[in-house]
Design a protein around this motif. Structure first.
Motif, mmCIF file in Angstrom:
data_model
loop_
_atom_site.group_PDB
_atom_site.id
_atom_site.type_symbol
_atom_site.label_atom_id
_atom_site.label_comp_id
_atom_site.label_asym_id
_atom_site.label_seq_id
_atom_site.Cartn_x
_atom_site.Cartn_y
_atom_site.Cartn_z
ATOM 1 N N ALA A 143 71.926 15.948 25.956
ATOM 2 C CA ALA A 143 71.598 15.678 26.903
ATOM 3 C C ALA A 143 72.120 14.085 26.918
ATOM 4 C CB ALA A 143 70.257 15.795 27.864
ATOM 5 N N ARG A 144 71.533 13.107 26.156
ATOM 6 C CA ARG A 144 72.453 11.690 26.844
ATOM 7 C C ARG A 144 73.727 11.951 26.278
ATOM 8 N NH1 ARG A 144 68.418 9.031 22.672
ATOM 9 N NH2 ARG A 144 66.375 8.864 23.434
ATOM 10 N N PHE A 147 75.458 13.507 29.649
ATOM 11 C CA PHE A 147 75.067 12.089 30.967
ATOM 12 C C PHE A 147 76.204 10.457 30.744
ATOM 13 C CE2 PHE A 147 73.020 9.178 33.789
ATOM 14 C CZ PHE A 147 72.728 9.613 34.370
ATOM 15 N N MET A 259 78.829 20.264 30.905
ATOM 16 C CA MET A 259 77.705 19.872 30.486
ATOM 17 C C MET A 259 76.717 20.776 29.920
ATOM 18 S SD MET A 259 76.450 16.961 33.497
ATOM 19 C CE MET A 259 77.333 15.676 34.127
ATOM 20 N N CYS A 306 65.824 18.780 29.487
ATOM 21 C CA CYS A 306 65.885 18.748 30.938
ATOM 22 C C CYS A 306 65.122 16.967 31.027
ATOM 23 C CB CYS A 306 65.450 19.710 31.920
ATOM 24 S SG CYS A 306 65.982 21.416 32.044
ATOM 25 N N PHE A 309 67.389 14.382 30.427
ATOM 26 C CA PHE A 309 68.536 14.552 31.744
ATOM 27 C C PHE A 309 68.293 13.640 32.899
ATOM 28 C CE2 PHE A 309 72.053 15.463 34.770
ATOM 29 C CZ PHE A 309 73.232 15.824 33.557
ATOM 30 N N TRP A 313 69.060 10.279 34.908
ATOM 31 C CA TRP A 313 69.098 10.359 36.082
ATOM 32 C C TRP A 313 68.379 9.509 37.111
ATOM 33 C CZ3 TRP A 313 72.701 13.562 39.512
ATOM 34 C CH2 TRP A 313 72.053 13.631 40.993
ATOM 35 N N LEU A 344 71.349 21.164 37.396
ATOM 36 C CA LEU A 344 69.984 21.133 36.032
ATOM 37 C C LEU A 344 69.897 22.801 36.210
ATOM 38 C CD1 LEU A 344 67.322 18.873 35.765
ATOM 39 C CD2 LEU A 344 69.309 19.499 33.660
#
Length: 422
Positions: A143-144, A147, A259, A306, A309, A313, A344
């Motif tokens: 996720a990191r 993003f 992604m 999730c 992320f 966000w 997502l």
């Protein structure tokens, strides 16, 4: 290439013995260093170098694909992309990758922190040993990097410059484009699989016209959807673990792509391990418990992705996409949350497609996985591979209709009895 020369255990101390990165980490005289070549991957030389004060890893690219030999040349510049990917991953998720101590572009080598007592996750899983926090750690890593390596976060000029830099990783992308997305679905020269046991399912997959349409849609996403900097080859062989720590290695396939690519390839590997583990753990109760842990890890990986992320966000959305000036600054929080939910959902759909394709290529293509390859009895191996192949087919074909990781996990449990994968 004129100044490049591949290292050997015998030549390494003399050639690298004056580097501060080596002497500061190892201590003593280079003549006393102990050097072992331990590379078991498909592409590179990897050495463990030990001295009186410590140890390091030295990784050097070869000018060809090690798995095949010098008949398949490959540029040394992949070490350059691995170095740049590692320093970006270290910035975006501190502590997630080995520390870089030295990089030599001409010699295509990286000197880095030796992770110990870590072992490759694949070995850990074949042995039926759990890793505490694996799903949370790697889900957060994905996720990191997804993003913070995207237009959701990066300054536009830096993102475009980065995209231009990694776009030159042409040859390794070409390997993925062909070996992953194309070769498994026809009689390609370098394919190999368990025959004759899998002949029937192989013919079925190659004759599934709609499957091939969907796979090529995913290949188009791979080549055109330059959303973020991807690791490019994230699987159980590119994660090193202890019983309670996980670190990511080997991002030489790094590229700008979807992604959902990295997390999808990883979950595809977890699903294959889930199907293979019954051949490695003889006790039925222990085997069932470990399979449940694998499914829990899949759940935790996506959940952590999730959660992280979504957090980013809401706190780090400073790029050109979905600007706060259109949403939060106008009090339109619901619209911001809706955009997040839809994004997502799109990532999850891509994840499923890439996971299914990874399950096909690791059984039918050139590069296989040890979870299956170490099952010597082909009559035991083939039914387990068949379950993975069918499961992969179901993921690709149903990715637009599968909503939620719970459904995927339920399908995995059903696949153990041969049901629930259509």
């Amino acid at each position: 290439m004129s100044d490049y020369k591949a290292l050997t255990p015998e030549t390494l101390p003399a050639r690298l013995g004056t580097l501060d990165a080596m002497t500061n980490s190892l201590g003593g005289s280079s003549t006393d260093w102990q050097v072992r070549e331990v590379g078991d991957g498909n592409l590179n030389l990897v050495f463990i170098v030990e001295g009186t004060a410590g140890s390091v890893i030295v990784k050097q690219a070869l000018p060809y694909v090690r798995l095949v030999g010098d008949s398949w040349p490959l540029p040394l510049k992949r070490a350059y992309f691995e170095y740049h990917a590692l320093i970006r991953q270290a910035e975006r998720d501190p502590g997630s990758v080995p520390e870089i101590l030295h990089f030599d572009e001409t010699q295509a080598l990286i000197i880095m922190e030796r992770l110990q007592p870590h072992i490759i996750l694949r070995q850990q899983m074949i042995a039926g040993r759990k890793v505490a926090g694996l799903g949370e750690t790697i889900g957060r890593f994905c996720a990191r990097n997804a993003f913070r390596g995207s237009d959701l976060s990066m300054e536009t000029a830096k993102k475009k410059a980065d995209l231009a830099l990694f776009s030159d990783n042409v040859e390794l992308c070409d390997i993925t484009e062909n070996l992953v997305f194309t070769d498994p679905y026809f009689d390609a020269e370098m394919n190999r699989y368990t025959t004759p046991q899998l002949d029937g399912i192989v013919a079925e997959l190659r004759n599934d016209q709609m499957l091939k349409v969907e796979v090529q849609h995913m290949k188009r996403a791979f080549s055109a959807k330059a959303e973020t900097l991807c690791h490019g080859d994230l699987h159980a062989g590119s994660i090193m673990v202890t019983d309670d720590e996980s670190r990511v290695i080997d991002p030489e396939f790094a590229f700008y792509g979807p992604m959902g690519f990295d997390i999808g390839m990883l979950i595809g590997n977890y699903l294959m391990a889930y199907h293979a583990i019954s051949a490695h753990i003889a006790d039925d109760t222990a085997c069932a418990a470990y399979q449940e842990w694998v499914l829990e890890t899949i759940d935790e990986t996506w959940t952590a992705f999730c959660d992280e992320f979504s957090k980013l966000w809401r706190t780090e959305r400073t790029g050109i996409l979905y600007p706060r000036s259109l949403y939060e600054d106008q009090g339109h929080l619901m619209a911001s949350e809706l955009a997040l939910e839809q994004l997502l959902g799109e990532i999850f759909e891509d994840l499923l497609g890439f996971a299914g394709i990874e399950m096909h290529r690791r059984i039918l293509g050139l590069a296989h996985i040890a979870e299956f390859e170490t099952i010597e009895d082909e009559d035991i191996r083939a039914p387990l591979e068949t379950r993975s192949l069918k499961f992969g087919q179901a993921l690709v074909m149903n990715r637009k209709r599968l909503h939620g990781i719970d459904r995927v996990i339920a399908m995995a449990r059903q696949s153990q009895t041969g049901t629930g994968t259509s």
